[in-house]
Design an enzyme around this catalytic site. Structure first.
Site, PDB file in Angstrom:
ATOM      1  N   GLU A  48      34.334  29.371  48.625  1.00 59.56           N
ATOM      2  CA  GLU A  48      35.417  29.780  47.279  1.00 59.56           C
ATOM      3  C   GLU A  48      36.195  30.722  48.242  1.00 59.56           C
ATOM      4  OE1 GLU A  48      34.772  32.537  44.085  1.00 59.56           O
ATOM      5  OE2 GLU A  48      35.545  30.857  42.214  1.00 59.56           O
TER       6      GLU A  48
ATOM      7  N   SER B 167      31.786  37.332  40.597  1.00 58.76           N
ATOM      8  CA  SER B 167      31.716  36.584  42.123  1.00 58.76           C
ATOM      9  C   SER B 167      29.972  36.847  42.209  1.00 58.76           C
ATOM     10  CB  SER B 167      32.208  37.816  42.189  1.00 58.76           C
ATOM     11  OG  SER B 167      31.693  39.217  42.932  1.00 58.76           O
TER      12      SER B 167
ATOM     13  N   LYS C 255      32.883  45.893  29.274  1.00 67.28           N
ATOM     14  CA  LYS C 255      33.525  46.540  30.925  1.00 67.28           C
ATOM     15  C   LYS C 255      34.797  45.488  31.563  1.00 67.28           C
ATOM     16  CE  LYS C 255      33.261  47.255  35.099  1.00 67.28           C
ATOM     17  NZ  LYS C 255      35.116  47.472  35.733  1.00 67.28           N
ATOM     18  N   PRO C 256      35.608  45.550  31.313  1.00 71.13           N
ATOM     19  CA  PRO C 256      36.828  45.051  31.575  1.00 71.13           C
ATOM     20  C   PRO C 256      37.511  45.507  33.590  1.00 71.13           C
ATOM     21  CG  PRO C 256      37.580  46.300  29.265  1.00 71.13           C
ATOM     22  CD  PRO C 256      36.487  46.385  29.879  1.00 71.13           C
TER      23      PRO C 256
ATOM     24  N   CYS D  33      37.840  30.254  39.041  1.00 74.37           N
ATOM     25  CA  CYS D  33      36.535  29.890  38.856  1.00 74.37           C
ATOM     26  C   CYS D  33      36.827  28.402  39.377  1.00 74.37           C
ATOM     27  CB  CYS D  33      35.831  30.353  37.816  1.00 74.37           C
ATOM     28  SG  CYS D  33      36.197  29.891  36.439  1.00 74.37           S
TER      29      CYS D  33
ATOM     30  N   LYS E 132      23.721  25.130  39.958  1.00 75.10           N
ATOM     31  CA  LYS E 132      23.583  25.587  40.560  1.00 75.10           C
ATOM     32  C   LYS E 132      24.250  27.175  41.113  1.00 75.10           C
ATOM     33  CE  LYS E 132      25.409  21.739  43.062  1.00 75.10           C
ATOM     34  NZ  LYS E 132      25.674  20.523  44.326  1.00 75.10           N
TER      35      LYS E 132
ATOM     36  N   GLU F 274      28.128  33.945  35.012  1.00 76.88           N
ATOM     37  CA  GLU F 274      29.416  32.868  34.743  1.00 76.88           C
ATOM     38  C   GLU F 274      29.810  32.882  36.078  1.00 76.88           C
ATOM     39  OE1 GLU F 274      29.717  30.629  33.467  1.00 76.88           O
ATOM     40  OE2 GLU F 274      29.227  30.443  31.705  1.00 76.88           O
TER      41      GLU F 274
ATOM     42  N   GLU G  28      38.335  46.265  36.359  1.00 79.54           N
ATOM     43  CA  GLU G  28      39.597  47.803  37.386  1.00 79.54           C
ATOM     44  C   GLU G  28      41.100  47.015  37.542  1.00 79.54           C
ATOM     45  OE1 GLU G  28      36.637  46.858  38.625  1.00 79.54           O
ATOM     46  OE2 GLU G  28      36.188  46.913  40.588  1.00 79.54           O
TER      47      GLU G  28
HETATM   48  P1  NAD Z   1      33.579  41.041  41.071  1.00 77.59           P
HETATM   49  O1  NAD Z   1      32.720  40.128  40.835  1.00 77.59           O
HETATM   50  O2  NAD Z   1      34.448  41.863  41.819  1.00 77.59           O
HETATM   51  O3  NAD Z   1      34.524  40.895  39.022  1.00 77.59           O
HETATM   52  C1  NAD Z   1      33.594  41.640  38.093  1.00 77.59           C
HETATM   53  C2  NAD Z   1      33.826  43.044  37.305  1.00 77.59           C
HETATM   54  O4  NAD Z   1      32.024  43.011  37.754  1.00 77.59           O
HETATM   55  C3  NAD Z   1      34.395  43.481  37.783  1.00 77.59           C
HETATM   56  O5  NAD Z   1      34.991  44.019  35.884  1.00 77.59           O
HETATM   57  C4  NAD Z   1      33.785  44.617  38.176  1.00 77.59           C
HETATM   58  O6  NAD Z   1      34.394  46.258  38.180  1.00 77.59           O
HETATM   59  C5  NAD Z   1      32.717  44.767  37.855  1.00 77.59           C
HETATM   60  N1  NAD Z   1      31.313  44.765  39.303  1.00 77.59           N
HETATM   61  C6  NAD Z   1      32.265  44.880  40.203  1.00 77.59           C
HETATM   62  N2  NAD Z   1      31.132  45.821  41.157  1.00 77.59           N
HETATM   63  C7  NAD Z   1      29.633  45.996  40.134  1.00 77.59           C
HETATM   64  C8  NAD Z   1      28.800  46.061  40.158  1.00 77.59           C
HETATM   65  N3  NAD Z   1      27.910  46.885  41.308  1.00 77.59           N
HETATM   66  N4  NAD Z   1      27.346  45.705  38.790  1.00 77.59           N
HETATM   67  C9  NAD Z   1      28.135  45.757  37.620  1.00 77.59           C
HETATM   68  N5  NAD Z   1      29.083  44.808  37.626  1.00 77.59           N
HETATM   69  C10 NAD Z   1      30.330  45.574  39.277  1.00 77.59           C
HETATM   70  O7  NAD Z   1      34.629  39.876  40.228  1.00 77.59           O
HETATM   71  P2  NAD Z   1      36.509  39.224  40.650  1.00 77.59           P
HETATM   72  O8  NAD Z   1      36.737  39.447  41.595  1.00 77.59           O
HETATM   73  O9  NAD Z   1      36.719  40.054  39.498  1.00 77.59           O
HETATM   74  O10 NAD Z   1      36.862  37.900  39.420  1.00 77.59           O
HETATM   75  C11 NAD Z   1      36.651  37.224  40.849  1.00 77.59           C
HETATM   76  C12 NAD Z   1      35.803  35.952  40.491  1.00 77.59           C
HETATM   77  O11 NAD Z   1      34.732  35.915  39.185  1.00 77.59           O
HETATM   78  C13 NAD Z   1      35.251  34.928  41.818  1.00 77.59           C
HETATM   79  O12 NAD Z   1      34.510  35.023  42.180  1.00 77.59           O
HETATM   80  C14 NAD Z   1      35.624  33.857  40.272  1.00 77.59           C
HETATM   81  O13 NAD Z   1      35.098  32.303  40.598  1.00 77.59           O
HETATM   82  C15 NAD Z   1      35.002  34.344  39.055  1.00 77.59           C
HETATM   83  N6  NAD Z   1      35.423  33.266  37.919  1.00 77.59           N
HETATM   84  C16 NAD Z   1      33.594  32.676  37.179  1.00 77.59           C
HETATM   85  C17 NAD Z   1      34.232  32.059  36.190  1.00 77.59           C
HETATM   86  C18 NAD Z   1      33.423  31.986  35.345  1.00 77.59           C
HETATM   87  O14 NAD Z   1      33.755  31.320  33.922  1.00 77.59           O
HETATM   88  N7  NAD Z   1      32.330  30.776  35.980  1.00 77.59           N
HETATM   89  C19 NAD Z   1      35.395  32.591  35.013  1.00 77.59           C
HETATM   90  C20 NAD Z   1      36.281  33.783  36.163  1.00 77.59           C
HETATM   91  C21 NAD Z   1      36.059  34.050  37.520  1.00 77.59           C
END
Ligand code: NAD
Length: 476
Positions: free
Chosen positions: A379, A227, A174-175, A282, A449, A248, A177
């Site tokens: 963050e 997140s 699931k990419p 991240c 952590k 992650e 949106e």
């Molecule tokens: P997000 O958590 O809002 O969304 C990530 C994915 O989860 C999206 O595909 C979204 O549609 C889906 N999602 C949203 N609500 C959901 C739910 N209730 N259940 C299941 N899936 C759901 O994050 P974002 O805004 O897309 O990305 C930014 C965050 O990602 C930042 O906190 C960043 O640090 C983190 N990130 C971490 C890494 C890593 O390797 N540690 C890499 C890239 C991004």
């Protein structure tokens, strides 16, 4: 460009209730829209992955490796289209979009090599007790759900897809949106290669679609990047079903600059660590710890460099930094500018949204930020750097480690013995010495952590999709 979902080897239109708008962040305008997958379509995708599993996991590892090499090659053939799409939908400068594509290609090539080595890993275990033999079998975990964010769409998906397919798992991806068109390429490549139907499924959608996948009882594992707030919901759903999860999550990483550094070189590393992908990483090194002896020389140079960065539309201008990828992210970063003003932080550069169309902000530097500032601990996910000074190595280590996150860190020093010592003391998953954001497929990715659970990349990334079995036989 198709704008639908890839389920059981077929492209289908979304039957969900959410309409997904795909935006050009440099203009702040949509350029495509389509309907999200429904919960029933998520069910169909998981069912397709389940029925494809027996044949895929018994496909020889060399044949799976050939498919992975095919993915690498086909990504290369789509080079210009994928670079342009990342520039248009993520707002990435061209050279960053190129590096992302190369990273994805390298990931598929690397896991093809690891897949080819798999048969040799199934070997006998020497036993101290006579009368028995034992052998190891590394089996695929099964059907895996992969949920990814928008900041590095090609890369984050490749880091999950390639090892999962190499291990013999079948997947539902699931990419995000925010950037849903980019990973369509993986479905198109699966089609072009004749990957058996159901091995790779792609469902697009927002939180409802993500939750339908992460709560699904037909999965054997879920791997999530995103997140902390969504990550904890995903972990709850894994816990409810007692199944493994890789997370992650976010970061608030430190860059530690000792006073024996060359100032210009240090400025280059610091700027790259906070402005690459407009700071939407991240692993952004968003907390600068600078030693007293160099701070007065470094901060003005850093300020000037940030102020002189070319910020603009990567599709029409030569730029060092593009816009933020979504309006939501732009509003979030702007809210931190407001917090900084309320807290009375000393702003040396930026601190504002740009007065033009699109979701642009200026590269920002706050100096002498107090430890209890929200900007020091939370963050932000934008090009916002907070700086503090330190006197001793011990103080630098203590301040760098004083975070609920533990993803990465950078250490800059001409004294390599000291740099190695500090690297060993930092409570993070990856440390760069005198370099910045250099990620190689052979090394691991993941945090300590609050930055998550588990590791991607390297052999650890493959293990995340494998289950270890032993077969022990009595010779008597
Ligand atoms: P997000 O958590 O809002 O969304 C990530 C994915 O989860 C999206 O595909 C979204 O549609 C889906 N999602 C949203 N609500 C959901 C739910 N209730 N259940 C299941 N899936 C759901 O994050 P974002 O805004 O897309 O990305 C930014 C965050 O990602 C930042 O906190 C960043 O640090 C983190 N990130 C971490 C890494 C890593 O390797 N540690 C890499 C890239 C991004």
């Amino acid at each position: 460009m198709t704008t639908s979902h890839y389920i059981a080897g077929r492209w289908v239109e979304g039957q969900g209730s959410d309409c997904i708008s795909v935006n050009d962040p440099a203009l702040g305008q949509p350029f495509a829209e389509f309907m999200a997958a429904s919960v029933a379509q998520v069910d169909q995708a998981v069912a397709a992955a389940r029925s494809a599993l027996p044949a895929w996991k018994s496909t020889g590892a060399n044949k799976r490796a050939a498919f992975l090499r095919g993915f690498a090659e086909q990504l290369g053939q789509r080079r210009e289209a994928l670079i342009t799409l990342q520039m248009r939908n993520n707002g990435k400068p061209r050279h960053e979009a190129e590096i992302d594509l190369d990273d994805a290609i390298a990931t598929f090539t690397y896991y093809a090599e690891l897949a080819e080595q798999l048969p040799s890993k199934n070997r006998d275990v020497p036993l101290a007790v006579p009368g028995f033999t034992a052998r190891t079998r590394l089996e695929p975990v099964g059907v895996v759900g992969l949920i990814v964010p928008w900041n590095f769409p090609l890369v984050t998906s490749a880091w999950k897809l390639a090892p999962a397919l190499a291990a013999g798992c079948t997947v539902v991806l699931k990419p995000s949106e925010v950037t849903p068109l980019i990973e369509q390429a993986y479905g198109q490549i699966a089609d072009a290669l004749g990957l058996p139907a159901g091995v790779l499924n792609i469902v697009n959608g927002k939180a409802e679609t993500g939750a339908a996948l992460s709560n699904h009882n037909g999965l054997d594992k879920l791997s999530f990047t995103g997140s902390n707030s969504v990550g904890s919901q995903v972990m709850r759903s894994a816990s409810a079903q007692c199944r493994p999860v890789t997370l992650e999550l976010g970061g608030k990483s430190a860059i530690v600059v000792f006073d024996d550094c060359d100032v210009d070189q240090a400025v280059e590393w610091i700027v790259a660590g906070i402005t690459w992908n407009a700071g939407q990483m991240c692993s952004a090194t968003s907390r600068l710890l600078v030693q007293d002896g160099i701070a007065d020389a470094l901060l003005p140079r850093l300020q000037a460099t940030l102020e002189n960065l070319r910020v603009g539309n990567p599709l029409t201008e030569e730029v060092d930094m593009g816009p933020l990828t979504s309006q939501a992210q732009w509003l979030k970063v702007a809210s931190y500018f407001a917090t900084a003003r309320e807290e009375g932080l000393q702003c040396l550069a930026g601190g504002k949204a740009l007065d033009r169309d699109g979701w642009f902000v200026s590269p920002t530097l706050y100096a002498d930020v107090p430890k209890d500032s929200r900007l020091w601990s939370e963050e932000i996910f934008g090009p916002v750097l907070c700086a503090r000074r330190f006197a001793s190595e011990e103080q630098a280590i203590a301040e760098a480690n004083d975070s609920r996150f533990g993803l990465v860190a950078t250490v800059c020093s001409a004294d390599l013995e000291r740099a190695e010592r500090v690297a060993d003391a930092l409570e993070v998953g990856h440390v760069w010495i005198n370099s910045v954001q250099a990620v190689f497929v052979e090394t691991s990715w993941g945090g300590t952590k609050g930055s998550g659970i588990g590791r991607e990349l390297g052999p650890w990334g493959l293990s995340a999709y494998q289950s270890v079995k032993h077969v022990t036989r009595c010779l008597g």
